[in-house]
Each structure stands twice: as structure tokens, then as C-alpha cells.
Design a protein around this motif. Sequence first.
Motif, PDB file in Angstrom:
ATOM      1  N   ALA A   1     -18.999 -39.803 -21.462  1.00 52.77           N
ATOM      2  CA  ALA A   1     -19.373 -40.764 -22.499  1.00 52.77           C
ATOM      3  C   ALA A   1     -18.978 -40.142 -23.842  1.00 52.77           C
ATOM      4  CB  ALA A   1     -20.871 -41.035 -22.452  1.00 52.77           C
ATOM      5  N   THR A   2     -18.013 -40.747 -24.520  1.00 51.91           N
ATOM      6  CA  THR A   2     -17.550 -40.178 -25.797  1.00 51.91           C
ATOM      7  C   THR A   2     -18.487 -40.582 -26.933  1.00 51.91           C
ATOM      8  OG1 THR A   2     -16.232 -42.140 -26.233  1.00 51.91           O
ATOM      9  CG2 THR A   2     -15.127 -40.323 -25.108  1.00 51.91           C
ATOM     10  N   ALA A   3     -18.335 -39.904 -28.079  1.00 45.62           N
ATOM     11  CA  ALA A   3     -19.154 -40.235 -29.258  1.00 45.62           C
ATOM     12  C   ALA A   3     -18.940 -41.699 -29.639  1.00 45.62           C
ATOM     13  CB  ALA A   3     -18.758 -39.327 -30.427  1.00 45.62           C
ATOM     14  N   ASN A   4     -17.709 -42.146 -29.521  1.00 43.70           N
ATOM     15  CA  ASN A   4     -17.377 -43.535 -29.861  1.00 43.70           C
ATOM     16  C   ASN A   4     -18.107 -44.525 -28.943  1.00 43.70           C
ATOM     17  OD1 ASN A   4     -15.886 -45.532 -31.205  1.00 43.70           O
ATOM     18  ND2 ASN A   4     -14.390 -45.585 -29.539  1.00 43.70           N
TER      19      ASN A   4
ATOM     20  N   PRO B   1     -30.580 -48.996 -13.711  1.00 42.83           N
ATOM     21  CA  PRO B   1     -30.631 -47.816 -14.573  1.00 42.83           C
ATOM     22  C   PRO B   1     -29.235 -47.347 -14.977  1.00 42.83           C
ATOM     23  CG  PRO B   1     -31.995 -47.524 -12.621  1.00 42.83           C
ATOM     24  CD  PRO B   1     -31.213 -48.785 -12.411  1.00 42.83           C
ATOM     25  N   VAL B   2     -29.140 -46.804 -16.185  1.00 45.54           N
ATOM     26  CA  VAL B   2     -27.856 -46.306 -16.695  1.00 45.54           C
ATOM     27  C   VAL B   2     -28.002 -44.828 -17.037  1.00 45.54           C
ATOM     28  CG1 VAL B   2     -26.139 -46.495 -18.545  1.00 45.54           C
ATOM     29  CG2 VAL B   2     -27.257 -48.558 -17.680  1.00 45.54           C
ATOM     30  N   MET B   3     -27.110 -44.008 -16.476  1.00 47.86           N
ATOM     31  CA  MET B   3     -27.065 -42.588 -16.850  1.00 47.86           C
ATOM     32  C   MET B   3     -25.812 -42.362 -17.677  1.00 47.86           C
ATOM     33  SD  MET B   3     -28.003 -40.516 -13.461  1.00 47.86           S
ATOM     34  CE  MET B   3     -29.649 -40.450 -12.842  1.00 47.86           C
ATOM     35  N   PHE B   4     -25.866 -41.420 -18.582  1.00 42.94           N
ATOM     36  CA  PHE B   4     -24.638 -41.125 -19.330  1.00 42.94           C
ATOM     37  C   PHE B   4     -24.508 -39.627 -19.551  1.00 42.94           C
ATOM     38  CE2 PHE B   4     -26.382 -40.498 -23.690  1.00 42.94           C
ATOM     39  CZ  PHE B   4     -27.688 -40.969 -23.488  1.00 42.94           C
ATOM     40  N   ALA B   5     -23.272 -39.155 -19.360  1.00 47.70           N
ATOM     41  CA  ALA B   5     -22.983 -37.725 -19.475  1.00 47.70           C
ATOM     42  C   ALA B   5     -21.998 -37.543 -20.634  1.00 47.70           C
ATOM     43  CB  ALA B   5     -22.395 -37.205 -18.167  1.00 47.70           C
ATOM     44  N   PRO B   6     -22.495 -37.200 -21.836  1.00 45.12           N
ATOM     45  CA  PRO B   6     -21.598 -37.092 -22.989  1.00 45.12           C
ATOM     46  C   PRO B   6     -20.606 -35.946 -22.839  1.00 45.12           C
ATOM     47  CG  PRO B   6     -23.911 -37.133 -23.664  1.00 45.12           C
ATOM     48  CD  PRO B   6     -23.887 -36.919 -22.184  1.00 45.12           C
ATOM     49  N   ALA B   7     -19.498 -36.111 -23.556  1.00 45.87           N
ATOM     50  CA  ALA B   7     -18.515 -35.035 -23.661  1.00 45.87           C
ATOM     51  C   ALA B   7     -17.920 -35.134 -25.049  1.00 45.87           C
ATOM     52  CB  ALA B   7     -17.414 -35.220 -22.615  1.00 45.87           C
ATOM     53  N   MET B   8     -18.002 -34.072 -25.803  1.00 47.54           N
ATOM     54  CA  MET B   8     -17.360 -34.082 -27.123  1.00 47.54           C
ATOM     55  C   MET B   8     -17.286 -32.670 -27.679  1.00 47.54           C
ATOM     56  SD  MET B   8     -20.386 -36.047 -29.156  1.00 47.54           S
ATOM     57  CE  MET B   8     -20.714 -37.098 -27.756  1.00 47.54           C
ATOM     58  N   ASP B   9     -16.637 -32.561 -28.813  1.00 49.60           N
ATOM     59  CA  ASP B   9     -16.465 -31.254 -29.412  1.00 49.60           C
ATOM     60  C   ASP B   9     -17.779 -30.792 -30.074  1.00 49.60           C
ATOM     61  OD1 ASP B   9     -14.508 -29.299 -29.566  1.00 49.60           O
ATOM     62  OD2 ASP B   9     -14.467 -29.561 -31.723  1.00 49.60           O
ATOM     63  N   LEU B  10     -17.888 -29.497 -30.245  1.00 50.66           N
ATOM     64  CA  LEU B  10     -19.117 -28.873 -30.739  1.00 50.66           C
ATOM     65  C   LEU B  10     -19.699 -29.555 -31.981  1.00 50.66           C
ATOM     66  CD1 LEU B  10     -20.933 -26.354 -30.334  1.00 50.66           C
ATOM     67  CD2 LEU B  10     -19.382 -25.118 -31.832  1.00 50.66           C
TER      68      LEU B  10
ATOM     69  N   ALA C   1     -18.296 -45.301 -14.936  1.00 48.07           N
ATOM     70  CA  ALA C   1     -17.675 -45.823 -16.159  1.00 48.07           C
ATOM     71  C   ALA C   1     -17.101 -44.647 -16.939  1.00 48.07           C
ATOM     72  CB  ALA C   1     -18.717 -46.569 -16.983  1.00 48.07           C
ATOM     73  N   ILE C   2     -15.813 -44.720 -17.209  1.00 49.84           N
ATOM     74  CA  ILE C   2     -15.118 -43.557 -17.789  1.00 49.84           C
ATOM     75  C   ILE C   2     -14.589 -43.912 -19.170  1.00 49.84           C
ATOM     76  CG2 ILE C   2     -13.309 -41.834 -17.369  1.00 49.84           C
ATOM     77  CD1 ILE C   2     -13.247 -42.835 -14.428  1.00 49.84           C
ATOM     78  N   SER C   3     -14.968 -43.124 -20.176  1.00 48.69           N
ATOM     79  CA  SER C   3     -14.393 -43.362 -21.504  1.00 48.69           C
ATOM     80  C   SER C   3     -13.440 -42.209 -21.854  1.00 48.69           C
ATOM     81  CB  SER C   3     -15.491 -43.586 -22.554  1.00 48.69           C
ATOM     82  OG  SER C   3     -16.348 -42.491 -22.658  1.00 48.69           O
ATOM     83  N   GLY C   4     -12.728 -42.361 -22.991  1.00 45.80           N
ATOM     84  CA  GLY C   4     -11.558 -41.535 -23.265  1.00 45.80           C
ATOM     85  C   GLY C   4     -11.796 -40.162 -23.845  1.00 45.80           C
ATOM     86  N   SER C   5     -12.001 -39.207 -22.964  1.00 49.60           N
ATOM     87  CA  SER C   5     -12.157 -37.813 -23.383  1.00 49.60           C
ATOM     88  C   SER C   5     -11.317 -36.984 -22.422  1.00 49.60           C
ATOM     89  CB  SER C   5     -13.632 -37.423 -23.267  1.00 49.60           C
ATOM     90  OG  SER C   5     -13.778 -36.068 -22.913  1.00 49.60           O
ATOM     91  N   ILE C   6     -10.980 -35.791 -22.826  1.00 47.66           N
ATOM     92  CA  ILE C   6     -10.236 -34.903 -21.930  1.00 47.66           C
ATOM     93  C   ILE C   6     -11.039 -34.670 -20.631  1.00 47.66           C
ATOM     94  CG2 ILE C   6     -11.014 -32.895 -23.311  1.00 47.66           C
ATOM     95  CD1 ILE C   6      -7.836 -33.024 -21.213  1.00 47.66           C
ATOM     96  N   ALA C   7     -12.376 -34.770 -20.755  1.00 50.70           N
ATOM     97  CA  ALA C   7     -13.213 -34.569 -19.554  1.00 50.70           C
ATOM     98  C   ALA C   7     -13.021 -35.684 -18.528  1.00 50.70           C
ATOM     99  CB  ALA C   7     -14.682 -34.474 -19.949  1.00 50.70           C
ATOM    100  N   ALA C   8     -12.263 -36.744 -18.890  1.00 52.06           N
ATOM    101  CA  ALA C   8     -12.052 -37.851 -17.955  1.00 52.06           C
ATOM    102  C   ALA C   8     -11.430 -37.366 -16.643  1.00 52.06           C
ATOM    103  CB  ALA C   8     -11.183 -38.930 -18.599  1.00 52.06           C
ATOM    104  N   TYR C   9     -10.670 -36.264 -16.702  1.00 52.50           N
ATOM    105  CA  TYR C   9     -10.055 -35.794 -15.451  1.00 52.50           C
ATOM    106  C   TYR C   9     -11.134 -35.414 -14.433  1.00 52.50           C
ATOM    107  CZ  TYR C   9     -10.942 -30.770 -16.195  1.00 52.50           C
ATOM    108  OH  TYR C   9     -11.555 -29.566 -16.345  1.00 52.50           O
ATOM    109  N   LYS C  10     -12.313 -34.979 -14.966  1.00 51.33           N
ATOM    110  CA  LYS C  10     -13.389 -34.584 -14.038  1.00 51.33           C
ATOM    111  C   LYS C  10     -13.985 -35.793 -13.318  1.00 51.33           C
ATOM    112  CE  LYS C  10     -15.257 -30.670 -16.668  1.00 51.33           C
ATOM    113  NZ  LYS C  10     -16.485 -30.246 -17.356  1.00 51.33           N
TER     114      LYS C  10
END
Length: 397
Positions: free
Chosen positions: A88-91, A115-124, A11-20
Motif C-alpha cells: 500500500a503506497t503513500a498515495n 475486513p481490509v488489511m493493508f501493508a504499507p511500503a514507502m521510503d523512510l 490489491a497491489i499498488s505501485g511500489s518497488i515492493a510490488a514484486y513481493k
Amino acid sequence: MSLHSKKIILAISGSIAAYKAAFLCRLLIKQGAEVKVVMTKAATQFISALTLSTLSKSKVHIDIMDDDSWNNHVELGLWADLIIIAPATANTLSKMVSGQADNMLLAVYLSAKCPVMFAPAMDLDMWKHPSTKNNLQALKEYGNILIDVESGELASGLVGDGRMAEPINIVRYIKEHFNKSQRLKSKVALVTAGPTHEALDPVRFLGNKSSGKMGIALAEALYEEGAEVHLILGPSNHRPQHEGIILKPVKSAQEMFDACHEIFEKCDIAIMAAAVADYRPTSISDQKIKKKEGDLNIELERTPDIAASLGKIKNKQVLVGFALETNNEEANAKRKLEKKNFDFIVLNSMQDKNATFGHDTNKVTIYTDRGEILPYELKSKKEVAFDIIDQTLKYLA
Ligand code: CTP
């Protein structure tokens, strides 16, 4: 271990890390997993659905409605052995916490039983914000598994925490997760959970405040570790997530006793998490007891002690007890450990805030028959369940 035949929703949400996510998808497929991709609309601005449908060899799900057809998020949620939300974005994290379902990703998340895993990505600074921290805590308490961010250069130019974990590390976590779930393969486990209701007349009973959540979390964790699980559940409003758990609903201590004895012999593990009533009315009135002048005395007799009776006949079984105490906690827990012939006992203290009845978190100390005393932090009941399984594994032949 490969991921052969594992069904994974990416499941992909909208962050620049989406390319990964494209690399992640490829790595999962290379490991033998079957992957279906769900994206938010925002994610499609960072990476195209075409890339992901080509890599996953499957249609990418973005909208709940497609043209004139409806995408079945429930079916998708049930299909998966695991959901990995990356990035997983903050939103998205915030919406997962509050249970919003305004896109396909969130609808799948909410209807998933796996089970659900989530890998956040966001600014500092977003990562450091107290609301993000609160959301992470809440998601962990729901039983979701956090794959922590990594440190490094961020898209904003800042350097620090907030980068999504590298796809190769995410795959490692996923493999560890499935590896873990093999630890109780071919083992049979019995769990008692919830309160018991001891009838007084057709409409009244003696009961207690147990929600059954701890026992249910244990049944789920044992099942995720590959065990055949029999859950003997007293009257509770909660039900386990996994349909494969063999559920036996009961009402009274006697019914729970009978259900346990029926299967105990074939069990390798028996965990007594139920809050069994110690007394029941000596007789049950056929009719509703009518109010009369003066007081009413109810005569009570002892219920059978299920754990103690199993402790007497156990041979290969690892027998685990619980103790809920308000005072003299350690002495009482140790006394029960010995008296009921448990291998170890899990002490819940009523003095701990956010632990015990009705809460999603618990703080326990384990006392073993080998003389160990093992205190644990306040954790989600699911995490406590895995700690108890870790301990149980040390006793299994
Ligand atoms: N237990 C049980 N059957 C009972 C009573 C308790 O199987 N009739 C189990 C519980 O599931 C738990 C352990 O025994 O694993 C200890 O339960 P607890 O209620 O703490 O202890 P009691 O034996 O009831 O003792 P006390 O009332 O003195 O606290």
C-alpha cells in the motif's frame, strides 16, 4: 489452520515492493485460498499482470473499464472474505482516507464489506511524515487493519522503517485473523444498540443522541468471530456492514424489550449497548398536540429496564452492560454492574474527548463482577468491540 476456501483479494499498488506480491499470491494459494488480484496501473510497471494472473489462475483487474466492458467492483468487493492491500503506497493510503475512486483498486476497497488489511511500503521519510501518520490513524479508525512496516534496507539506499512486511509475515497475520474469527463459532449473540424513541404524538418523540455505532461495531466484530448475531437496533442512521447479521429495527424501549426477550433464551452472549430511554410519555396522543396558551406538562412513566430484566432470568448467558456517566463514574458503573446482574460493565466517560456519542473512537474501562478494573486506550469502536469480545470469552463456558 489453512486458508482453505477463503476468498482473498490481493490489491497491489505501485511500489518497488510490488514484486513481493507475487510471493504473497503464491503463499496464499499454497495455503488453500482463492485469490483474485487487483492492481493499479503504476503497480503493473513493477510487476506484470501476466505473472499475477498466472499465479492466481484468474484475470487480473486493473481498470474500471476494459475496452468496451465495465468491471463490476461491487461484485468483487462482495465476493471477498478479506482484502489485503500489499504493497500500500503513500498515495493509495491517502486516497483510501479521502474516499477517492479513480482506479479499480480504490473502487473495490470502497465497495468492500469484508475486513481490509493493508501493508504499507514507502521510503523512510515518507513513512515518518505527519500526513502519512494521520492517514494511518484515519484508516485504523475506519476499522482497517494495519500490517506494520518492517525495518531494513530500502530501495533508496536508506536504512530504517518503511519496508513492506515480508509475505510470510503477511500470511501469518491473515491466518491469525481467520483463526480469531473462529472463536465464537456456534455461539449466539444478542446486541442492543442505538437510542430509543418514545412517542408523544404522531410526529414527536423523546430520544437521545446515541448514534448506535458502538453496538453496530460490536455486532460486526461478533459476526466476524463466527457468532450468529441478532442486532436489536433502535432508530439509527447507521447499518452493519455484514448482511449475515440478523437485524431487528425497533423504535421504543418496549419494542426493544420484547425483541430481546423473544431470543434471549437461545443466546450465549447478550451485550446491552443501547441507550434506552428511561421514561416515556404516559399516553400517546392520536393527533398532533396543538400549541395552546401557557406551558405544557407531559407526564412520564418508567420504561422497562431491559438489561435488569435479562439479568434476573439469565443462566448460561454472559450479560454485558454499558454505562455512560458524567460524574461518579466508577461508583455508578459498579452499582449498575451489581444491580443489573451483569458479568461485566463497560464504562464510557463523557469526560473523554473523542469518545462516546457520534464518534468513531471510544475510550472505556471494564469493571468485572470478579472485581477487576481494566482501563483501555482511546481506540476505534471496532477495536473496543474486540476488547469486549476478549473479555466475554473469559466468561463463556
Ligand atoms: N438499559 C436497559 N434498559 C433500560 C435502561 C438501561 O437495558 N431501560 C441498559 C443499557 O443498555 C446499559 C445499562 O442498562 O447497558 C446501563 O444503562 P444506563 O442508561 O447507563 O443506566 P440506567 O439504568 O438508565 O441508570 P441511570 O439513568 O441512573 O444512569
